[in-house]
Design a protein around this motif. Structure first.
Motif, PDB file in Angstrom:
ATOM      1  N   THR A  14      49.879 -23.300 -68.169  1.00 16.60           N
ATOM      2  CA  THR A  14      50.808 -22.445 -67.438  1.00 16.60           C
ATOM      3  C   THR A  14      51.964 -22.078 -68.349  1.00 16.60           C
ATOM      4  OG1 THR A  14      52.067 -24.343 -66.584  1.00 16.60           O
ATOM      5  CG2 THR A  14      50.231 -23.533 -65.235  1.00 16.60           C
ATOM      6  N   TYR A  15      52.518 -20.887 -68.146  1.00 17.62           N
ATOM      7  CA  TYR A  15      53.602 -20.422 -68.999  1.00 17.62           C
ATOM      8  C   TYR A  15      54.259 -19.186 -68.391  1.00 17.62           C
ATOM      9  CZ  TYR A  15      49.419 -17.816 -70.348  1.00 17.62           C
ATOM     10  OH  TYR A  15      48.261 -17.097 -70.316  1.00 17.62           O
ATOM     11  N   ASP A  16      55.473 -18.914 -68.855  1.00 17.11           N
ATOM     12  CA  ASP A  16      56.245 -17.762 -68.396  1.00 17.11           C
ATOM     13  C   ASP A  16      56.106 -16.651 -69.433  1.00 17.11           C
ATOM     14  OD1 ASP A  16      58.057 -15.903 -67.505  1.00 17.11           O
ATOM     15  OD2 ASP A  16      59.836 -17.175 -67.792  1.00 17.11           O
ATOM     16  N   THR A  17      55.405 -15.597 -69.101  1.00 18.80           N
ATOM     17  CA  THR A  17      55.157 -14.520 -70.069  1.00 18.80           C
ATOM     18  C   THR A  17      56.410 -13.729 -70.420  1.00 18.80           C
ATOM     19  OG1 THR A  17      54.578 -12.953 -68.313  1.00 18.80           O
ATOM     20  CG2 THR A  17      52.785 -14.248 -69.264  1.00 18.80           C
ATOM     21  N   ILE A 193      50.312 -14.187 -77.150  1.00 23.94           N
ATOM     22  CA  ILE A 193      50.105 -15.332 -76.260  1.00 23.94           C
ATOM     23  C   ILE A 193      48.747 -15.983 -76.523  1.00 23.94           C
ATOM     24  CG2 ILE A 193      49.729 -16.004 -73.853  1.00 23.94           C
ATOM     25  CD1 ILE A 193      51.853 -13.943 -73.060  1.00 23.94           C
ATOM     26  N   ALA A 254      54.064 -29.899 -76.847  1.00 24.28           N
ATOM     27  CA  ALA A 254      53.122 -29.063 -76.088  1.00 24.28           C
ATOM     28  C   ALA A 254      51.870 -29.826 -75.686  1.00 24.28           C
ATOM     29  CB  ALA A 254      52.750 -27.840 -76.920  1.00 24.28           C
ATOM     30  N   ASP A 259      52.322 -27.153 -69.158  1.00 23.07           N
ATOM     31  CA  ASP A 259      53.339 -26.099 -69.169  1.00 23.07           C
ATOM     32  C   ASP A 259      53.735 -25.874 -70.623  1.00 23.07           C
ATOM     33  OD1 ASP A 259      55.463 -24.391 -69.010  1.00 23.07           O
ATOM     34  OD2 ASP A 259      56.625 -25.603 -67.587  1.00 23.07           O
ATOM     35  N   ILE A 260      53.278 -24.762 -71.201  1.00 27.87           N
ATOM     36  CA  ILE A 260      53.450 -24.550 -72.645  1.00 27.87           C
ATOM     37  C   ILE A 260      54.353 -23.355 -72.961  1.00 27.87           C
ATOM     38  CG2 ILE A 260      51.253 -25.628 -73.219  1.00 27.87           C
ATOM     39  CD1 ILE A 260      50.070 -22.780 -73.463  1.00 27.87           C
ATOM     40  N   THR A 261      55.271 -23.045 -72.079  1.00 33.31           N
ATOM     41  CA  THR A 261      56.191 -21.931 -72.328  1.00 33.31           C
ATOM     42  C   THR A 261      56.958 -22.127 -73.626  1.00 33.31           C
ATOM     43  OG1 THR A 261      56.462 -21.485 -69.957  1.00 33.31           O
ATOM     44  CG2 THR A 261      58.158 -20.634 -71.436  1.00 33.31           C
ATOM     45  N   ASN A 262      57.485 -23.324 -73.851  1.00 36.49           N
ATOM     46  CA  ASN A 262      58.248 -23.584 -75.077  1.00 36.49           C
ATOM     47  C   ASN A 262      57.382 -23.413 -76.330  1.00 36.49           C
ATOM     48  OD1 ASN A 262      60.607 -24.122 -73.690  1.00 36.49           O
ATOM     49  ND2 ASN A 262      60.311 -26.344 -73.678  1.00 36.49           N
ATOM     50  N   TRP A 263      56.121 -23.840 -76.226  1.00 41.71           N
ATOM     51  CA  TRP A 263      55.211 -23.681 -77.374  1.00 41.71           C
ATOM     52  C   TRP A 263      54.967 -22.203 -77.675  1.00 41.71           C
ATOM     53  CZ3 TRP A 263      53.130 -25.589 -81.575  1.00 41.71           C
ATOM     54  CH2 TRP A 263      52.033 -24.944 -82.137  1.00 41.71           C
ATOM     55  N   ILE A 264      54.752 -21.424 -76.645  1.00 35.66           N
ATOM     56  CA  ILE A 264      54.493 -20.000 -76.840  1.00 35.66           C
ATOM     57  C   ILE A 264      55.715 -19.316 -77.438  1.00 35.66           C
ATOM     58  CG2 ILE A 264      54.097 -17.812 -75.621  1.00 35.66           C
ATOM     59  CD1 ILE A 264      52.147 -19.280 -73.819  1.00 35.66           C
TER      60      ILE A 264
END
Length: 367
Positions: A14-17, A193, A254, A259-264
């Motif tokens: 999951t992540y915030d685009t 992404i 990550a 939840d990998i928003t920071n990684w992306i």
């Protein structure tokens, strides 16, 4: 400690685009500038540019893993493989041939569908000169694959990968995910992404006994390159290696959550910076071509040899390292002749001298 692959929803990240909107704009601008420069280059200049990127990537992806090869061995090995060296150059460290051939293979297979066979072929190429690792084989055995640091008895476990018995299933699922993640033409955000997830996903499976980092970074370059309808030139490893501690800490974080928003955000930033740096590499390559067009007739054989080697090494790797003594060694000439040659190059504004006496060093005088 629970790792990402142990989560019941694995591998559904999951992540915030929206978190990378600004990065996408910056990347688009940098990509446009680089493409504009490449479009006006002669074919020979394009080939030279691609060669420099393969050399940078081969050297830096190895250095991230603590393996160091001379730039000359990498350069010679790549030239041998693609037929630019006649006769073939001597390679002092045979291990350099594996990573060099991998770079060529990755570039030539960017439009091939990803498969387990392709990745195993890459691994076999990378470890062709190894007596310790059986190339192309997934890891086996009951012992856990752990990423650790610290002295014996005081180790810190940073990550533990899925057990060997799960590798085939995990890799089948990974390839299926990769193949089904389609990207529309010029959808830069999705390309960034997918590349970020691709690298993290592969590194989390950690399918091989060794070489996962190098294969994983090559895979990231393939993923990014095949998402565009025109050649993409950059070196992710060159950017990562500048601060590999942040790379490893970001990867570690990550791999402990889905939840990998920071990684992306992190990995997209790496891609953007790599694309921005690509412009400087291309301009340096253009300056190299212009230099030899302008000065070749004004250089003697010794000077030409040294200038060629300095440009082959690039500004970052040769800056400040040329001295009269090194010039003597490279040209097998006397101190007096070396000093005279160097003074001539300074007078012609080809080199810039800094320091005094025995501490004098010479740098290329290029923008």
């Amino acid at each position: 400690m629970t790792y990402n692959w142990q989560h019941p929803n694995w591998p559904h990240f999951t992540y915030d685009t929206t978190a990378i909107d600004a990065c996408v704009s910056t990347f688009t601008l940098a990509l446009g500038e680089v493409k504009g420069i490449l479009d006006i280059l002669q074919e020979e200049e394009k080939e030279e540019t691609l060669l420099q990127f393969m050399i940078d990537e081969a050297i830096k992806t190895s250095e991230i893993e603590g393996e160091f090869y001379s730039r000359q061995d990498i350069l010679s090995s790549i030239k041998n493989k693609i037929g630019l060296a006649t006769p073939k150059h001597l390679i002092l460290d045979k291990r350099a041939e594996g990573i060099s051939e991998l770079m060529i293979e990755v570039r030539s297979s960017h439009d091939k569908p990803l498969s387990e066979i392709l990745l195993q072929t890459w691994h076999r190429i990378l470890f062709a000169q190894s007596f310790r690792i059986e190339g192309g084989q997934y890891r086996q055995g009951e012992h856990p694959m752990q990423i650790v640091s610290g002295a014996h008895g005081k180790e810190t476990i940073h990550y533990e990968a899925p057990p060997s018995i799960q590798i085939h299933e995990e890799m089948q699922r990974f390839v299926q995910w990769y193949s089904q993640y389609s990207i529309a033409p010029l959808d830069f955000k999705s390309a960034l992404i997918k590349t970020a997830i691709c690298h993290l996903y592969f590194e989390s499976i950690h399918p091989f006994e060794d070489g996962n980092g190098r294969i994983g970074r090559a895979l990231a370059e393939k993923c990014l390159a095949e998402s565009f309808p025109f050649p993409l030139v950059l070196s992710l490893s060159k950017t990562i290696e500048k601060d590999k501690k942040v790379y490893y800490s970001s990867l570690k974080e990550a791999q402990r959550s889905l939840d990998i928003t920071n990684w992306i955000i992190y990995f997209t930033g790496i891609i953007v910076e790599a694309q921005q740096q690509a412009k400087q590499t291309i301009l340096f390559t253009i300056n190299k071509a212009h230099f030899f067009n302008q000065y070749t007739s004004q250089l003697n054989e010794r000077q030409h040899k040294v200038m060629r080697k300095m440009f082959d090494f690039g500004l970052e790797d040769f800056t400040g390292s040329l001295s009269a003594k090194k010039y003597q060694s490279m040209t097998k000439t006397s101190k007096a002749t070396a000093t005279r040659d160097l003074q001539d190059l300074v007078e012609k504004k080809i080199l810039v001298a800094t320091g005094a006496g025995r501490s004098v060093r010479y740098n290329l005088n290029v923008p």
